[in-house]
Design a protein around this motif. Sequence first.
Motif, mmCIF file in Angstrom:
data_model
loop_
_atom_site.group_PDB
_atom_site.id
_atom_site.type_symbol
_atom_site.label_atom_id
_atom_site.label_comp_id
_atom_site.label_asym_id
_atom_site.label_seq_id
_atom_site.Cartn_x
_atom_site.Cartn_y
_atom_site.Cartn_z
ATOM 1 N N ASN A 1 -23.104 -123.487 -37.648
ATOM 2 C CA ASN A 1 -23.624 -124.121 -38.853
ATOM 3 C C ASN A 1 -24.875 -123.339 -39.254
ATOM 4 O OD1 ASN A 1 -25.134 -125.751 -40.642
ATOM 5 N ND2 ASN A 1 -24.113 -127.593 -39.881
ATOM 6 N N ASP A 2 -24.766 -122.540 -40.307
ATOM 7 C CA ASP A 2 -25.876 -121.684 -40.727
ATOM 8 C C ASP A 2 -27.121 -122.485 -41.095
ATOM 9 O OD1 ASP A 2 -24.502 -119.264 -40.350
ATOM 10 O OD2 ASP A 2 -23.559 -119.424 -42.328
ATOM 11 N N ALA A 3 -26.935 -123.681 -41.614
ATOM 12 C CA ALA A 3 -28.066 -124.501 -42.040
ATOM 13 C C ALA A 3 -28.902 -124.975 -40.858
ATOM 14 C CB ALA A 3 -27.569 -125.700 -42.849
ATOM 15 N N THR A 4 -28.239 -125.328 -39.761
ATOM 16 C CA THR A 4 -28.968 -125.863 -38.605
ATOM 17 C C THR A 4 -29.141 -124.841 -37.487
ATOM 18 O OG1 THR A 4 -26.945 -126.644 -37.528
ATOM 19 C CG2 THR A 4 -28.046 -128.175 -39.043
ATOM 20 N N GLY A 5 -28.325 -123.773 -37.498
ATOM 21 C CA GLY A 5 -28.373 -122.790 -36.423
ATOM 22 C C GLY A 5 -27.683 -123.271 -35.159
ATOM 23 N N ARG A 6 -26.941 -124.367 -35.265
ATOM 24 C CA ARG A 6 -26.240 -124.923 -34.109
ATOM 25 C C ARG A 6 -24.738 -124.755 -34.274
ATOM 26 N NH1 ARG A 6 -29.158 -130.303 -32.045
ATOM 27 N NH2 ARG A 6 -31.292 -129.530 -32.158
ATOM 28 N N TYR A 7 -24.060 -124.764 -33.141
ATOM 29 C CA TYR A 7 -22.604 -124.692 -33.171
ATOM 30 C C TYR A 7 -22.027 -126.097 -33.260
ATOM 31 C CZ TYR A 7 -22.179 -119.738 -32.297
ATOM 32 O OH TYR A 7 -22.219 -118.378 -32.433
ATOM 33 N N GLU A 8 -20.897 -126.204 -33.950
ATOM 34 C CA GLU A 8 -20.172 -127.458 -34.054
ATOM 35 C C GLU A 8 -18.801 -127.277 -33.407
ATOM 36 O OE1 GLU A 8 -20.030 -128.363 -38.212
ATOM 37 O OE2 GLU A 8 -22.206 -128.530 -38.373
ATOM 38 N N VAL A 9 -18.358 -128.284 -32.678
ATOM 39 C CA VAL A 9 -17.043 -128.263 -32.043
ATOM 40 C C VAL A 9 -16.086 -128.970 -32.993
ATOM 41 C CG1 VAL A 9 -15.674 -129.002 -30.070
ATOM 42 C CG2 VAL A 9 -18.059 -128.317 -29.750
ATOM 43 N N VAL A 10 -15.029 -128.258 -33.395
ATOM 44 C CA VAL A 10 -14.094 -128.780 -34.380
ATOM 45 C C VAL A 10 -12.668 -128.626 -33.858
ATOM 46 C CG1 VAL A 10 -13.294 -128.543 -36.756
ATOM 47 C CG2 VAL A 10 -15.680 -128.060 -36.210
ATOM 48 N N PRO A 11 -11.869 -129.711 -33.900
ATOM 49 C CA PRO A 11 -10.475 -129.576 -33.492
ATOM 50 C C PRO A 11 -9.732 -128.628 -34.432
ATOM 51 C CG PRO A 11 -11.067 -131.895 -33.815
ATOM 52 C CD PRO A 11 -12.203 -131.073 -34.297
ATOM 53 N N VAL A 12 -8.856 -127.800 -33.883
ATOM 54 C CA VAL A 12 -8.039 -126.895 -34.694
ATOM 55 C C VAL A 12 -6.803 -127.683 -35.124
ATOM 56 C CG1 VAL A 12 -6.675 -124.777 -34.718
ATOM 57 C CG2 VAL A 12 -8.850 -124.856 -33.476
#
Length: 81
Positions: free
Chosen positions: A35-46
């Motif tokens: 997430n470019d806005a927060t600099g954190r990674y998000e876990v997303v189901p494929v």
Amino acid sequence: MASATITSKGQVTIPVDVRNELGLSAGDRIEFILNDATGRYEVVPVIQLVKALKGMIGKPERPVSIEDMNAAIVEQCVLAR
């Protein structure tokens, strides 16, 4: 808050509460998206939509009837024995 430990092989067991919230089960795939806005990674189901499968198998040379399909299934079952 859920937490997990990374093994020496880089593996993580996703806590059951998180799996349930994301609707994940054994064999499902996940993506890690920055997430470019927060600099954190998000876990997303494929999730692959059925529409994504369109065109994977070419059209048959001639139309195939249900009877032809059933015969092919029976033939494969006999060969598998």
